[in-house]
Design an enzyme around this catalytic site. Structure first.
Site, short mmCIF file in Angstrom:
data_model
loop_
_atom_site.label_atom_id
_atom_site.label_comp_id
_atom_site.label_asym_id
_atom_site.label_seq_id
_atom_site.Cartn_x
_atom_site.Cartn_y
_atom_site.Cartn_z
CG HIS A 1 10.94 -5.93 -4.45
ND1 HIS A 1 11.25 -6.87 -5.17
CD2 HIS A 1 10.31 -4.97 -5.10
CE1 HIS A 1 11.43 -6.47 -6.45
NE2 HIS A 1 10.79 -5.31 -6.38
N GLY A 2 8.05 -5.60 -2.08
CA GLY A 2 6.59 -5.24 -2.18
C GLY A 2 6.34 -4.11 -3.38
#
Length: 145
Positions: free
Chosen positions: A64-65
């Site tokens: 995920h970012g």
């Protein structure tokens, strides 16, 4: 109209990946292609991995970012990729299930909770890795309330 968080087109079964960078890009590109995130989000996923591994144990990684990647998220979404041969996330941590996640606001918290419930059970990991259809994967996450 909001998109389905986990749709059939977000799931890829029995993929072969060479390393964690390729794995993260693959997972992120699904989210880009299906309109959940802007392209810049994938680079933020790679940045996150440099800060701390997204491998959570039990053969699962959740790329995920970073926190500042939220502006690149258009819709909350998941991508699920099964890698039966596994991909090394470093230190001998082999991921066979990759779950890419992009959360709008705090919507990802409920999604993460479902992922944690499903992935905490080793028999579920086995079922995910051996899933024969996208529907099999979706139904496993739908069963969690």
């Amino acid at each position: 109209m909001t998109k389905q968080i986990l749709a059939k087109e977000n799931i890829f079964l029995e993929v072969s990946l060479n390393d964690k960078e390729e794995a993260i890009r693959y997972t992120g590109d699904i989210l880009v292609r299906n309109g959940y995130v802007e392209e810049s989000y994938v680079e933020k996923m790679l940045e996150r991995e440099e800060v701390t591994s997204t491998f959570i144990g039990n053969n699962v990684a959740i790329p995920h970012g970073t926190e500042d990647a939220k502006t690149a998220v258009k819709e909350t979404g998941l991508s699920v990729v099964t890698v039966p041969e596994g991909v090394d996330f470093g230190g001998g941590n082999i991921a066979k299930i990759l779950i890419g996640i992009a959360g709008k606001g705090n919507e990802h918290l409920e999604v993460l909770s479902k992922i944690a419930i499903v992935c905490s059970d080793e028999s579920n990991i086995e079922k995910l890795v051996n899933a024969k259809s996208e529907e099999d994967i979706i139904s496993m996450f739908d069963e969690v309330n």
